[in-house]
Design a protein around this motif. Structure first.
Motif, PDB file in Angstrom:
ATOM      1  N   GLN A  72       0.812  -1.207   0.000  1.00 49.66           N
ATOM      2  CA  GLN A  72       0.000   0.000   0.000  1.00 49.66           C
ATOM      3  C   GLN A  72       0.847   1.259   0.000  1.00 49.66           C
ATOM      4  O   GLN A  72       0.384   2.334  -0.387  1.00 49.66           O
ATOM      5  CB  GLN A  72      -0.944   0.000   1.207  1.00 49.66           C
ATOM      6  N   SER A  73       2.093   1.127   0.439  1.00 48.35           N
ATOM      7  CA  SER A  73       3.055   2.223   0.355  1.00 48.35           C
ATOM      8  C   SER A  73       4.439   1.612   0.361  1.00 48.35           C
ATOM      9  O   SER A  73       4.610   0.413   0.641  1.00 48.35           O
ATOM     10  CB  SER A  73       2.898   3.207   1.523  1.00 48.35           C
ATOM     11  N   VAL A  74       5.454   2.405   0.099  1.00 53.76           N
ATOM     12  CA  VAL A  74       6.825   1.889   0.078  1.00 53.76           C
ATOM     13  C   VAL A  74       7.306   1.494   1.466  1.00 53.76           C
ATOM     14  O   VAL A  74       8.359   0.850   1.595  1.00 53.76           O
ATOM     15  CB  VAL A  74       7.789   2.913  -0.548  1.00 53.76           C
ATOM     16  N   PHE A  75       6.545   1.847   2.511  1.00 56.39           N
ATOM     17  CA  PHE A  75       6.924   1.484   3.871  1.00 56.39           C
ATOM     18  C   PHE A  75       6.238   0.202   4.350  1.00 56.39           C
ATOM     19  O   PHE A  75       6.438  -0.218   5.482  1.00 56.39           O
ATOM     20  CB  PHE A  75       6.621   2.648   4.825  1.00 56.39           C
ATOM     21  N   ASP A  76       5.444  -0.424   3.475  1.00 54.07           N
ATOM     22  CA  ASP A  76       4.717  -1.633   3.852  1.00 54.07           C
ATOM     23  C   ASP A  76       5.498  -2.910   3.591  1.00 54.07           C
ATOM     24  O   ASP A  76       5.209  -3.945   4.184  1.00 54.07           O
ATOM     25  CB  ASP A  76       3.384  -1.717   3.103  1.00 54.07           C
ATOM     26  N   GLY A  77       6.435  -2.890   2.667  1.00 54.98           N
ATOM     27  CA  GLY A  77       7.162  -4.104   2.335  1.00 54.98           C
ATOM     28  C   GLY A  77       8.169  -3.842   1.233  1.00 54.98           C
ATOM     29  O   GLY A  77       8.219  -2.749   0.660  1.00 54.98           O
ATOM     30  N   LEU A  78       8.999  -4.848   0.950  1.00 53.11           N
ATOM     31  CA  LEU A  78       9.981  -4.740  -0.123  1.00 53.11           C
ATOM     32  C   LEU A  78       9.275  -4.657  -1.474  1.00 53.11           C
ATOM     33  O   LEU A  78       8.134  -5.084  -1.629  1.00 53.11           O
ATOM     34  CB  LEU A  78      10.927  -5.940  -0.106  1.00 53.11           C
ATOM     35  N   GLY A  79       9.993  -4.131  -2.464  1.00 54.24           N
ATOM     36  CA  GLY A  79       9.384  -3.894  -3.758  1.00 54.24           C
ATOM     37  C   GLY A  79       9.479  -5.068  -4.719  1.00 54.24           C
ATOM     38  O   GLY A  79      10.251  -6.009  -4.537  1.00 54.24           O
ATOM     39  N   HIS A  80       8.634  -5.004  -5.761  1.00 50.09           N
ATOM     40  CA  HIS A  80       8.750  -5.842  -6.955  1.00 50.09           C
ATOM     41  C   HIS A  80       9.392  -4.999  -8.051  1.00 50.09           C
ATOM     42  O   HIS A  80       9.271  -3.769  -8.059  1.00 50.09           O
ATOM     43  CB  HIS A  80       7.380  -6.297  -7.458  1.00 50.09           C
ATOM     44  N   CYS A  81      10.030  -5.663  -8.991  1.00 49.15           N
ATOM     45  CA  CYS A  81      10.626  -4.965 -10.138  1.00 49.15           C
ATOM     46  C   CYS A  81      10.518  -5.861 -11.370  1.00 49.15           C
ATOM     47  O   CYS A  81      11.026  -6.989 -11.361  1.00 49.15           O
ATOM     48  CB  CYS A  81      12.085  -4.630  -9.850  1.00 49.15           C
ATOM     49  N   LEU A  82       9.861  -5.361 -12.401  1.00 50.05           N
ATOM     50  CA  LEU A  82       9.805  -6.071 -13.672  1.00 50.05           C
ATOM     51  C   LEU A  82      10.811  -5.441 -14.618  1.00 50.05           C
ATOM     52  O   LEU A  82      10.692  -4.271 -14.981  1.00 50.05           O
ATOM     53  CB  LEU A  82       8.404  -6.009 -14.274  1.00 50.05           C
TER      54      LEU A  82
END
Length: 280
Positions: A70-80
């Motif tokens: 829901q925000s960048v502080f909720d968890g690690l990111g995905h990257c395609l």
């Protein structure tokens, strides 16, 4: 080449002609549920990073569904990662903020989806120079020029410390253009301070930075500090002319020794403070 500068919130996208450099393009696209984004095939390789929301991408005869925080502080990111000569259609499954990083590529690689399960939870630094790093595309990633890294810094801590630069392709240093895209856990009130400096150019930038702003770093030593009580995130994109993928950095020799105390100080006890996956 341009000088280092911070672009206030409201910027839309940065291409090399805008930045006065050669390699890095960056944009953040905001899509409503069901809205689509079309990116045409060209000589650019791309990294698509959902800052919030869920995306569905179709390219090269394949499709991927990714994101979910829901925000960048909720968890690690995905990257395609998508190679050059690849058109892509992105559809927002939910409300979506999507970072799009690009750089010209000579070699064509395969598409790769990086998920939080592929990313190490890395803690760097020590004491009040501790931060959490999520490396989406490092030098060993099968791409041409793009490097993409997420960094989270607890309020009151220094990041990208000791100050370092990516300015010359020489032993121990690589020439890289670089952007920082800032987000604050408290977007209305949060802030940080960015310093970029170059003694050889008699240049000094010390500026308050806020949620949604973008830093362009064509050269110069750089470091960031999050205001007390205000957790900071930045998405770091780098690309340059080096024939081999590398993130070698040259630290400011006047401050290099400050990290000698880190082993005794240990990592800030608040870290890690970003989970691998959003909590349910």
């Amino acid at each position: 080449m341009s000088t280092p500068q911070v672009l206030a919130k409201g910027w839309e996208q940065i291409k090399p002609v805008d930045a006065g450099w050669t390699y890095v393009s960056f944009a953040v696209k905001v899509l409503a549920p069901g809205e689509t984004l079309e990116l045409l095939a060209n000589d650019q390789e791309r990294a698509l990073v959902p800052l919030s929301g869920v995306a569905e991408a179709t390219a090269a005869g394949a499709s991927w569904t990714f994101g979910g925080r829901q925000s960048v502080f909720d968890g690690l990111g995905h990257c395609l990662y998508l190679p050059r000569d690849t058109a892509v259609t992105v559809t927002a499954t939910t409300a979506l903020e999507l970072a799009v990083a690009e750089a010209p590529a000579t070699e064509k690689h395969e598409p790769v989806l990086v998920t939080p399960d592929d990313i190490g939870i890395e803690l760097r630094g020590g004491g009040n120079a501790s931060r959490q790093v999520g490396s989406l595309m490092l030098p060993d990633f099968p791409a041409d020029r793009l490097h993409v890294v997420e960094v989270w810094t607890p309020g009151g801590n220094w990041s990208s410390y000791p100050p370092h630069k990516h300015e010359h392709d020489v032993e121990g240093e690589s020439e890289l253009e670089e952007t920082y895209y800032y987000r604050l856990r408290d977007p209305e009130n949060g802030w940080a301070v960015q310093r970029v400096y170059s003694p050889e150019r008699d240049f000094e930038l010390i500026q308050t930075v806020r949620d949604g702003e973008l830093l362009l770093i064509p050269w110069g030593y750089h470091t960031t500090v999050a205001a007390h009580g205000h957790d900071l995130y930045y998405l770091n994109v780098l690309a340059g002319p080096a024939p081999e993928r590398t993130l070698q950095a040259f630290q400011d020799p006047c401050l290099r020794g400050t990290q000698d105390a880190w082993e005794a100080e240990g990592i800030d006890s608040r870290l890690p403070f970003i989970p691998r996956h959003p909590s349910t």
